[in-house]
Structure formats: structure tokens, C-alpha cells
Design an enzyme around this catalytic site. Structure first.
Site, PDB file in Angstrom:
ATOM      1  N   TYR A   1     -14.368   6.559 -13.809  1.00  0.00           N
ATOM      2  CA  TYR A   1     -14.213   5.381 -12.942  1.00  0.00           C
ATOM      3  C   TYR A   1     -14.721   4.127 -13.656  1.00  0.00           C
ATOM      4  CZ  TYR A   1     -14.774   2.329  -8.874  1.00  0.00           C
ATOM      5  OH  TYR A   1     -14.709   1.277  -8.002  1.00  0.00           O
TER       6      TYR A   1
ATOM      7  N   ASP B   1       0.857  -1.195   0.000  1.00  0.00           N
ATOM      8  CA  ASP B   1       0.000   0.000   0.000  1.00  0.00           C
ATOM      9  C   ASP B   1       0.886   1.234   0.000  1.00  0.00           C
ATOM     10  OD1 ASP B   1      -3.249   0.257   0.979  1.00  0.00           O
ATOM     11  OD2 ASP B   1      -2.032   2.084   1.058  1.00  0.00           O
TER      12      ASP B   1
ATOM     13  N   VAL C   1       1.450   1.706  -6.617  1.00  0.00           N
ATOM     14  CA  VAL C   1       1.246   0.884  -7.830  1.00  0.00           C
ATOM     15  C   VAL C   1       1.455   1.696  -9.109  1.00  0.00           C
ATOM     16  CG1 VAL C   1      -0.267  -0.785  -6.689  1.00  0.00           C
ATOM     17  CG2 VAL C   1      -1.288   1.182  -7.888  1.00  0.00           C
TER      18      VAL C   1
ATOM     19  N   THR D   1     -21.872  -1.024  -4.154  1.00  0.00           N
ATOM     20  CA  THR D   1     -21.353  -0.008  -3.233  1.00  0.00           C
ATOM     21  C   THR D   1     -21.103  -0.641  -1.867  1.00  0.00           C
ATOM     22  OG1 THR D   1     -22.659   1.627  -4.410  1.00  0.00           O
ATOM     23  CG2 THR D   1     -21.732   2.292  -2.293  1.00  0.00           C
TER      24      THR D   1
ATOM     25  N   THR E   1     -17.036   1.093   3.046  1.00  0.00           N
ATOM     26  CA  THR E   1     -15.601   1.176   3.349  1.00  0.00           C
ATOM     27  C   THR E   1     -15.255   2.634   3.642  1.00  0.00           C
ATOM     28  OG1 THR E   1     -14.901   1.687   1.098  1.00  0.00           O
ATOM     29  CG2 THR E   1     -15.179  -0.654   1.639  1.00  0.00           C
TER      30      THR E   1
ATOM     31  N   SER F   1     -15.689  -3.908 -10.351  1.00  0.00           N
ATOM     32  CA  SER F   1     -16.803  -3.124  -9.780  1.00  0.00           C
ATOM     33  C   SER F   1     -18.069  -3.362 -10.575  1.00  0.00           C
ATOM     34  CB  SER F   1     -16.456  -1.629  -9.807  1.00  0.00           C
ATOM     35  OG  SER F   1     -17.578  -0.852  -9.445  1.00  0.00           O
TER      36      SER F   1
ATOM     37  N   ASN G   1      -6.065  -4.989  -5.736  1.00  0.00           N
ATOM     38  CA  ASN G   1      -7.231  -4.318  -5.162  1.00  0.00           C
ATOM     39  C   ASN G   1      -7.100  -2.794  -5.085  1.00  0.00           C
ATOM     40  OD1 ASN G   1      -9.663  -4.217  -3.136  1.00  0.00           O
ATOM     41  ND2 ASN G   1      -7.952  -3.247  -2.065  1.00  0.00           N
TER      42      ASN G   1
HETATM   43  P1  NAD Z   1     -10.254   2.380   0.346  1.00  0.00           P
HETATM   44  O1  NAD Z   1     -10.043   3.799  -0.093  1.00  0.00           O
HETATM   45  O2  NAD Z   1     -10.877   2.107   1.671  1.00  0.00           O
HETATM   46  O3  NAD Z   1      -8.873   1.588   0.254  1.00  0.00           O
HETATM   47  C1  NAD Z   1      -8.054   1.688  -0.884  1.00  0.00           C
HETATM   48  C2  NAD Z   1      -6.604   1.395  -0.490  1.00  0.00           C
HETATM   49  O4  NAD Z   1      -5.812   1.487  -1.686  1.00  0.00           O
HETATM   50  C3  NAD Z   1      -6.035   2.415   0.519  1.00  0.00           C
HETATM   51  O5  NAD Z   1      -5.362   1.719   1.559  1.00  0.00           O
HETATM   52  C4  NAD Z   1      -5.047   3.232  -0.330  1.00  0.00           C
HETATM   53  O6  NAD Z   1      -3.943   3.717   0.428  1.00  0.00           O
HETATM   54  C5  NAD Z   1      -4.619   2.207  -1.376  1.00  0.00           C
HETATM   55  N1  NAD Z   1      -4.112   2.847  -2.594  1.00  0.00           N
HETATM   56  C6  NAD Z   1      -4.710   3.809  -3.324  1.00  0.00           C
HETATM   57  N2  NAD Z   1      -3.904   4.180  -4.331  1.00  0.00           N
HETATM   58  C7  NAD Z   1      -2.769   3.432  -4.227  1.00  0.00           C
HETATM   59  C8  NAD Z   1      -1.567   3.370  -4.958  1.00  0.00           C
HETATM   60  N3  NAD Z   1      -1.343   4.190  -6.003  1.00  0.00           N
HETATM   61  N4  NAD Z   1      -0.641   2.470  -4.599  1.00  0.00           N
HETATM   62  C9  NAD Z   1      -0.834   1.663  -3.526  1.00  0.00           C
HETATM   63  N5  NAD Z   1      -1.941   1.687  -2.779  1.00  0.00           N
HETATM   64  C10 NAD Z   1      -2.908   2.579  -3.120  1.00  0.00           C
HETATM   65  O7  NAD Z   1     -11.113   1.728  -0.856  1.00  0.00           O
HETATM   66  P2  NAD Z   1     -12.107   0.445  -0.936  1.00  0.00           P
HETATM   67  O8  NAD Z   1     -13.490   0.958  -0.921  1.00  0.00           O
HETATM   68  O9  NAD Z   1     -11.681  -0.623   0.000  1.00  0.00           O
HETATM   69  O10 NAD Z   1     -11.809  -0.001  -2.447  1.00  0.00           O
HETATM   70  C11 NAD Z   1     -10.894  -1.015  -2.782  1.00  0.00           C
HETATM   71  C12 NAD Z   1     -11.155  -1.467  -4.200  1.00  0.00           C
HETATM   72  O11 NAD Z   1     -12.520  -1.845  -4.328  1.00  0.00           O
HETATM   73  C13 NAD Z   1     -10.903  -0.401  -5.279  1.00  0.00           C
HETATM   74  O12 NAD Z   1     -10.289  -1.000  -6.395  1.00  0.00           O
HETATM   75  C14 NAD Z   1     -12.298   0.067  -5.636  1.00  0.00           C
HETATM   76  O13 NAD Z   1     -12.376   0.556  -6.959  1.00  0.00           O
HETATM   77  C15 NAD Z   1     -13.073  -1.226  -5.467  1.00  0.00           C
HETATM   78  N6  NAD Z   1     -14.514  -1.046  -5.257  1.00  0.00           N
HETATM   79  C16 NAD Z   1     -14.966  -0.361  -4.174  1.00  0.00           C
HETATM   80  C17 NAD Z   1     -16.327  -0.211  -4.007  1.00  0.00           C
HETATM   81  C18 NAD Z   1     -16.908   0.541  -2.830  1.00  0.00           C
HETATM   82  O14 NAD Z   1     -18.109   0.872  -2.873  1.00  0.00           O
HETATM   83  N7  NAD Z   1     -16.149   0.810  -1.772  1.00  0.00           N
HETATM   84  C19 NAD Z   1     -17.225  -0.760  -4.931  1.00  0.00           C
HETATM   85  C20 NAD Z   1     -16.721  -1.437  -6.028  1.00  0.00           C
HETATM   86  C21 NAD Z   1     -15.353  -1.597  -6.179  1.00  0.00           C
END
Ligand code: NAD
Length: 252
Positions: free
Chosen positions: A145, A37, A54, A177, A180, A132, A80
């Protein structure tokens, strides 16, 4: 449970939300788990934190090599890490398109490229990408997105085809959704957070947001030996949002 005992995993974006829930569940099932991360400081306990962005190929390569050395190899990669963007196709400047594509799509490319040489040596190799509902349903104000997640879905299928004969399975999960820190930030920024939460709940046929632990359970299934015959699939964890068409509650 110890169904993943002996397996070694990396979870990108594993310091929050879905990634953190996944890292914890993988560890609870016996895997050794590294969290990659850009800010791994929230990570505690049995998880092995590695700071990497990343978007930075050298940083990702070094992080994956460090984990593989520490664990003596690698079996599971959970791609992720992701960021959001709000707006129609008219709203986001080119720089934002490049930035979000860089994290959400090229981030998967970089991490997979770094991990594949290790995964090929595993007897239980699996990649799971966090995609997603935005890849399969048109959601308002999510042009950029959604484009990134559509790319993640197609990339998942292409990678599954490329690596199936190398013994590497590739699948994705499509969360609706999910409750988180990301969504909490979105709700906090809304004019009326309670009304916004109610609208998001109502959009999902189950009537509530998906839990991070529920997405993690799907990821861990796809990553583990129980899914040994599963590759090139997208598993929806979306409260029925993609597949169901309900009449309004009052008319049902
Ligand atoms: P979150 O913001 O709680 O966590 C995301 C994590 O990714 C954080 O720890 C952040 O530091 C890390 N991160 C971001 N950019 C980074 C980078 N460049 N390099 C390394 N680490 C990085 O988000 P979440 O809601 O847990 O989402 C996680 C995944 O799930 C994402 O890919 C998101 O698109 C997908 N998603 C989320 C939802 C939702 O509703 N929360 C729905 C569908 C898909």
C-alpha cells in the site's frame, strides 16, 4: 456556500468514505458533481452517478466522456479511488502487487488521461489525488500500500510540472487514518476491534481518527479557485501524525 458555482467535477471512488464526503461538499458549494465508482449505487441526491472501474481504460474513457457531455465540460478531477493491502514485503503475491498498483496508481493515470483534454479547456482546472500518510511515513504491515501511495505522491509532482503551463493545477492530500467504511472493515476484521481502534487513535497526536469530512474540506480547497496559486503540493490531514514528535502523554 456557492464558491464553486459553475464548476464541473468528477470524483472517483465517490460512492463511499472520503470520496462521498468530497462529492457532497463540492455539490454543497455549487459544483455539478459526477461520482465515478465501480459501485455507484449508494449515490443519491444531486450527484450524477457513473459506473466505471478505474482498472478498465475503456470504461474510464467512456465514463469521463459521458460526464463531460452531460455537464458541457470538466473543471475538477478528484482521483480518490483506492484499495488497501496488508503485509510486509514478504507477504503479498505478485498478483496482489499488480492489482493494488493497478487501482491506486494506474487508476489515476487512466482517469487523468481521459480528463485532461477537457481540463485544458477549463479556466479553473484542478486535479486532486488522494494520497496517504503512508507515502511519507513508514507504517508497519503496509509495504505494498505504501509503495502505491509513494508513487501517487511522485506522480502528483510530475503531473503538476507537466501541466502547469496548460493551466491545470495538480495537488494531493495525505490523510492519516480516517474513519471511513474502509477502516470500519479493517477494525471488524481485527482480533480485538476496540483495542485496534484505540491503538489507531493513539497513533495520531490529536488522539482520534481523521474524519472523512475533514479530508473532503482539504480536497475541495485544493480543487477550487481559492487555491489558484497552489500546485505541486501535498496537504497533510493527519491529526499531526507526519509533522509532530510528542513525548508520551505521562512525560509531557
Ligand atoms: P472506501 O473503501 O470507503 O471507498 C473507496 C471507494 O472507491 C468505494 O466506493 C469503492 O467502490 C471505490 N473503488 C475501489 N476500487 C475501485 C475501482 N477499481 N474503480 C472505481 N471505484 C473503485 O475508502 P476510503 O477510506 O474513503 O478511501 C478513499 C481513498 O483515501 C483511497 O485512495 C485511500 O487509499 C485513501 N486513504 C484512506 C485512508 C483511511 O484511513 N481511510 C487514509 C489515507 C488515504
Amino acid at each position: 456556500m456557492t464558491g464553486l458555482t459553475g464548476l464541473r467535477a468528477v470524483v472517483t471512488g465517490g460512492a463511499s468514505g472520503i470520496g462521498l464526503a468530497t462529492a457532497r461538499l463540492l455539490a454543497a458549494q455549487g459544483a455539478r458533481v459526477a461520482v465515478l465508482d465501480r459501485d455507484p449505487s449508494p449515490v443519491t441526491g444531486l450527484l450524477f452517478p457513473v459506473e466505471a472501474d478505474v482498472c478498465d481504460d475503456a470504461s474510464v474513457g467512456a465514463a469521463v466522456a459521458t460526464v463531460a457531455e452531460e455537464f458541457g465540460g470538466l473543471d475538477i478531477l478528484v482521483n480518490n479511488a483506492g484499495i488497501g493491502a496488508i503485509g510486509t514485503v514478504e507477504d503479498n503475491p505478485d498478483e496482489e502487487w499488480h492489482r493494488v498498483l493497478d487501482v491506486n496508481v494506474l487508476g489515476i493515470v487512466r482517469t487523468s488521461r481521459a480528463a485532461l483534454p477537457y481540463l485544458r479547456r477549463s479556466a479553473h482546472a484542478a486535479i486532486v489525488n488522494t494520497c496517504s500518510i503512508a507515502a511519507t511515513a513508514g507504517l508497519p504491515q503496509r509495504a505494498l500500500y505504501s509503495a502505491t501511495k509513494g508513487a501517487v505522491l511522485s506522480l502528483t509532482l510530475a503531473m503538476a510540472a507537466d501541466h502547469v503551463r496548460e493551466g491545470v493545477r495538480v495537488n494531493c492530500v495525505n490523510p492519516g487514518t480516517a474513519d471511513t467504511p474502509w477502516v470500519t472493515r479493517l477494525l471488524d476484521a481485527a482480533a480485538d476491534p476496540e483495542a485496534e481502534r484505540a491503538a489507531l487513535n493513539a497513533r495520531q497526536p490529536l488522539g482520534r481518527l481523521v474524519l472523512a469530512d475533514e479530508v473532503a474540506a482539504a480536497i475541495v480547497y485544493l480543487a477550487g479557485p481559492a487555491a489558484a496559486s497552489v500546485t505541486g503540493t501535498a496537504l497533510a490531514v493527519d491529526g499531526g501524525m507526519q509533522g509532530l514528535r510528542l513525548r508520551p502523554a505521562t512525560a509531557s
